[in-house]
Enzyme design. Structure first.
Site, PDB file in Angstrom:
ATOM      1  N   ARG A   1       1.078  -1.323  -0.035  1.00  0.00           N
ATOM      2  CA  ARG A   1      -0.032  -0.036  -0.120  1.00  0.00           C
ATOM      3  C   ARG A   1       0.915   1.016   0.148  1.00  0.00           C
ATOM      4  O   ARG A   1       0.793   2.166  -0.612  1.00  0.00           O
ATOM      5  CB  ARG A   1      -1.057  -0.212   1.548  1.00  0.00           C
ATOM      6  CG  ARG A   1      -1.878  -0.890   1.597  1.00  0.00           C
ATOM      7  CD  ARG A   1      -2.998  -1.041   0.241  1.00  0.00           C
ATOM      8  NE  ARG A   1      -2.604  -1.559  -1.372  1.00  0.00           N
ATOM      9  CZ  ARG A   1      -3.206  -2.803  -2.117  1.00  0.00           C
ATOM     10  NH1 ARG A   1      -2.920  -3.774  -0.977  1.00  0.00           N
ATOM     11  NH2 ARG A   1      -2.873  -2.957  -2.623  1.00  0.00           N
TER      12      ARG A   1
ATOM     13  N   GLU B   1       2.272   1.969  -3.723  1.00  0.00           N
ATOM     14  CA  GLU B   1       1.302   1.604  -4.930  1.00  0.00           C
ATOM     15  C   GLU B   1       0.814   3.740  -4.121  1.00  0.00           C
ATOM     16  O   GLU B   1       1.108   4.113  -4.820  1.00  0.00           O
ATOM     17  CB  GLU B   1      -0.245   1.315  -3.651  1.00  0.00           C
ATOM     18  CG  GLU B   1      -1.458   2.506  -4.354  1.00  0.00           C
ATOM     19  CD  GLU B   1      -3.205   0.727  -3.997  1.00  0.00           C
ATOM     20  OE1 GLU B   1      -3.192   0.231  -5.517  1.00  0.00           O
ATOM     21  OE2 GLU B   1      -3.007   0.411  -2.819  1.00  0.00           O
TER      22      GLU B   1
ATOM     23  N   SER C   1      15.058  14.339   3.304  1.00  0.00           N
ATOM     24  CA  SER C   1      16.248  13.021   3.960  1.00  0.00           C
ATOM     25  C   SER C   1      15.460  12.204   4.551  1.00  0.00           C
ATOM     26  O   SER C   1      14.257  11.840   5.322  1.00  0.00           O
ATOM     27  CB  SER C   1      16.996  14.265   5.590  1.00  0.00           C
ATOM     28  OG  SER C   1      17.725  12.876   5.510  1.00  0.00           O
TER      29      SER C   1
END
Length: 156
Positions: free
Chosen positions: A96, A99, A122
């Protein structure tokens, strides 16, 4: 306390032992799942390293298959899910996030550059926070904060 795996290796070794014991005892996954109080599919997935089992179900499995006592504890750990190795993550939770970056990565890049200039956020000087909050429409929501220091690109 619930424990989590960081590598598939321990659960893969346990899966091999489970499949070996299943074959030696001539059992089906249904035979093994009986008495756990869980569905056949869930127990099978757990035995294949994809889910943790509650302690009582883990005890049934370990006793039925006559596994080493370490298996009782390992079966209760949250595994690194995904049984197909490859470059794209297969663990549903990790996927997820992959995605999200696939969908919103270019948006994040555009907004970071527009608001900060040419540079990066960072992951070394970094803080991560996750909170569980109630969803007004029912259920829960995850609020994830990624707090990284902005590092501008320096011409040289």
């Amino acid at each position: 306390m619930t424990q989590s795996q960081y590598s598939q290796t321990p659960r893969l070794a346990l899966t091999d032992a489970i499949i070996d014991a299943k074959a030696r005892k001539n059992l089906t996954f249904e035979d093994i799942a009986q008495g756990t109080g869980l569905s056949l599919a869930f127990v099978t997935a757990a035995l294949l390293g994809q889910h943790p089992l509650p302690a009582d179900a883990a005890r049934v499995v370990v006793d039925r298959l006559e596994l080493e006592e370490d298996a009782f504890f390992l079966l209760q750990t949250i595994p690194v899910r995904g049984s197909i190795p490859g470059g794209i993550p297969t663990d549903p939770t990790i996927y997820r996030f992959y995605e999200m970056v696939q969908v919103y990565g270019s948006t994040l890049k555009a907004l970071v550059h527009e608001q900060f200039g040419d540079g990066i956020i960072s992951a070394i000087d970094f803080k991560l926070d996750i909170k569980k909050v109630d969803d007004p429409n029912g259920g829960s929501r995850a609020v994830i904060t990624l707090d990284g220091k902005y590092l501008p690109t320096k011409p040289f």
